[in-house]
Design a protein around this motif. Sequence first.
Motif, PDB file in Angstrom:
ATOM      1  N   LEU A  26      84.660 -31.572  15.348  1.00 52.90           N
ATOM      2  CA  LEU A  26      85.511 -32.239  14.356  1.00 52.90           C
ATOM      3  C   LEU A  26      85.631 -33.725  14.654  1.00 52.90           C
ATOM      4  O   LEU A  26      85.560 -34.563  13.738  1.00 52.90           O
TER       5      LEU A  26
ATOM      6  N   THR B 154      83.112 -30.625   6.485  1.00 53.60           N
ATOM      7  CA  THR B 154      84.313 -29.896   6.104  1.00 53.60           C
ATOM      8  C   THR B 154      84.804 -29.071   7.290  1.00 53.60           C
ATOM      9  O   THR B 154      84.007 -28.615   8.116  1.00 53.60           O
ATOM     10  N   VAL B 155      86.110 -28.900   7.356  1.00 53.60           N
ATOM     11  CA  VAL B 155      86.691 -28.088   8.424  1.00 53.60           C
ATOM     12  C   VAL B 155      86.151 -26.667   8.355  1.00 53.60           C
ATOM     13  O   VAL B 155      85.777 -26.074   9.375  1.00 53.60           O
TER      14      VAL B 155
ATOM     15  N   SER C  90      93.842 -22.026  12.431  1.00 52.11           N
ATOM     16  CA  SER C  90      94.566 -23.290  12.284  1.00 52.11           C
ATOM     17  C   SER C  90      95.865 -23.291  13.071  1.00 52.11           C
ATOM     18  O   SER C  90      96.234 -24.302  13.685  1.00 52.11           O
TER      19      SER C  90
ATOM     20  N   PRO D 246      93.291 -28.986  12.324  1.00 53.27           N
ATOM     21  CA  PRO D 246      91.858 -29.312  12.330  1.00 53.27           C
ATOM     22  C   PRO D 246      91.506 -30.466  11.395  1.00 53.27           C
ATOM     23  O   PRO D 246      90.669 -31.314  11.727  1.00 53.27           O
ATOM     24  N   SER D 247      92.144 -30.519  10.232  1.00 54.95           N
ATOM     25  CA  SER D 247      91.828 -31.599   9.291  1.00 54.95           C
ATOM     26  C   SER D 247      92.265 -32.952   9.837  1.00 54.95           C
ATOM     27  O   SER D 247      91.608 -33.975   9.603  1.00 54.95           O
TER      28      SER D 247
ATOM     29  N   LEU E 212      89.584 -34.072  12.190  1.00 59.68           N
ATOM     30  CA  LEU E 212      88.402 -34.524  11.463  1.00 59.68           C
ATOM     31  C   LEU E 212      88.591 -35.944  10.935  1.00 59.68           C
ATOM     32  O   LEU E 212      87.646 -36.743  10.936  1.00 59.68           O
TER      33      LEU E 212
END
Length: 333
Positions: free
Chosen positions: A268, A277-278, A294, A305-306, A309
């Motif tokens: 990530l 993308t996650v 998550s 996670p986002s 990223l």
Amino acid sequence: MPWSKVLSFTDPFPYQEVIRGADVELYPTTRGQFRAELTQINMNRLWMQRFHEKLPQVFASKVRPGRRVIGFLTGEQPAIQHCGMDLSPRDIVICNYDVMHHRTAGNCRFGAMSLTTDDFDAACKAIAGHEFSGPPLKHLVRPDTALMSRLLKLHEMVGQLAKTTPDILVLPEVARSLEQELIYLMIRCLIESASSGMTTGGRRHDAIVARFEEFLEANPDTPLYLTEICAAIGVAERTLRAACEEHLGMGPIRYLTLRRMHLVRRALLRADPSTATVTRIVTDRGFWELGRFSVSYRTLFGESPSESLRRPADDRRIFLSSPSSLESPILHS
């Protein structure tokens, strides 16, 4: 030419990549801000490193061929586990070229020294009159107390010079004098020591954990189940659990999950958020229950996670924590 540098890290991945003489994969085991400082001193023949890591972690390391490496704690602290054995401040690890697993309880200070195989053999012959005859298995030795104390004090002094007055270490006569004394103490500590090798059971567990690690590396993106793992590496489930608890401080499935969580985080942080993308990154590494993943990810890393990223690249810098006589090229990569 001799050189030194002192680096600080807020992310484990660039930290493990600049460690010299070994390939290292480290996985912090608790939530918290990763902090590590690495001091490296390169003399004419001797490589010297000093490590200070804040978080508890488990890590696997493998010495690169061509060098003889020793390691030791550099301060009074709780014992760490080396291949299932307690490593005290009085012990030295003699590394071979197999995978070694270590566990720390946090706030760990560790030192290492290495020579090429030829330089090591030549030093042994010059100081002891013969080559080092220690057993080939990775093991611990306990040197004479006075010699070990001298080695620790000199190692600390050289590390402090790298932080405060690194230009002194590039002076040829200073570097040569310090290197000669460090090599002398290193060899005498190894020769004048009591061996503390693994037990037969410990060696068996060590081999099992090595096979387990190799199997995980060979199957990075496949959902794995304990029965399949045991069948693939040829060991009973109960024995694998015991070996992992001894060497890793946790069962095999928890270690598998922890390992893959850190690999997801690495992916990530390195990915381009405009194209990656996650979901793709997470499922490519064997996680299918995204909601549960998550929650676990946030618990371990303190962010979603986002958020990892989208984190800017300069949030993961390597910092020079003091003047250095040689800048690392990674600082400019």
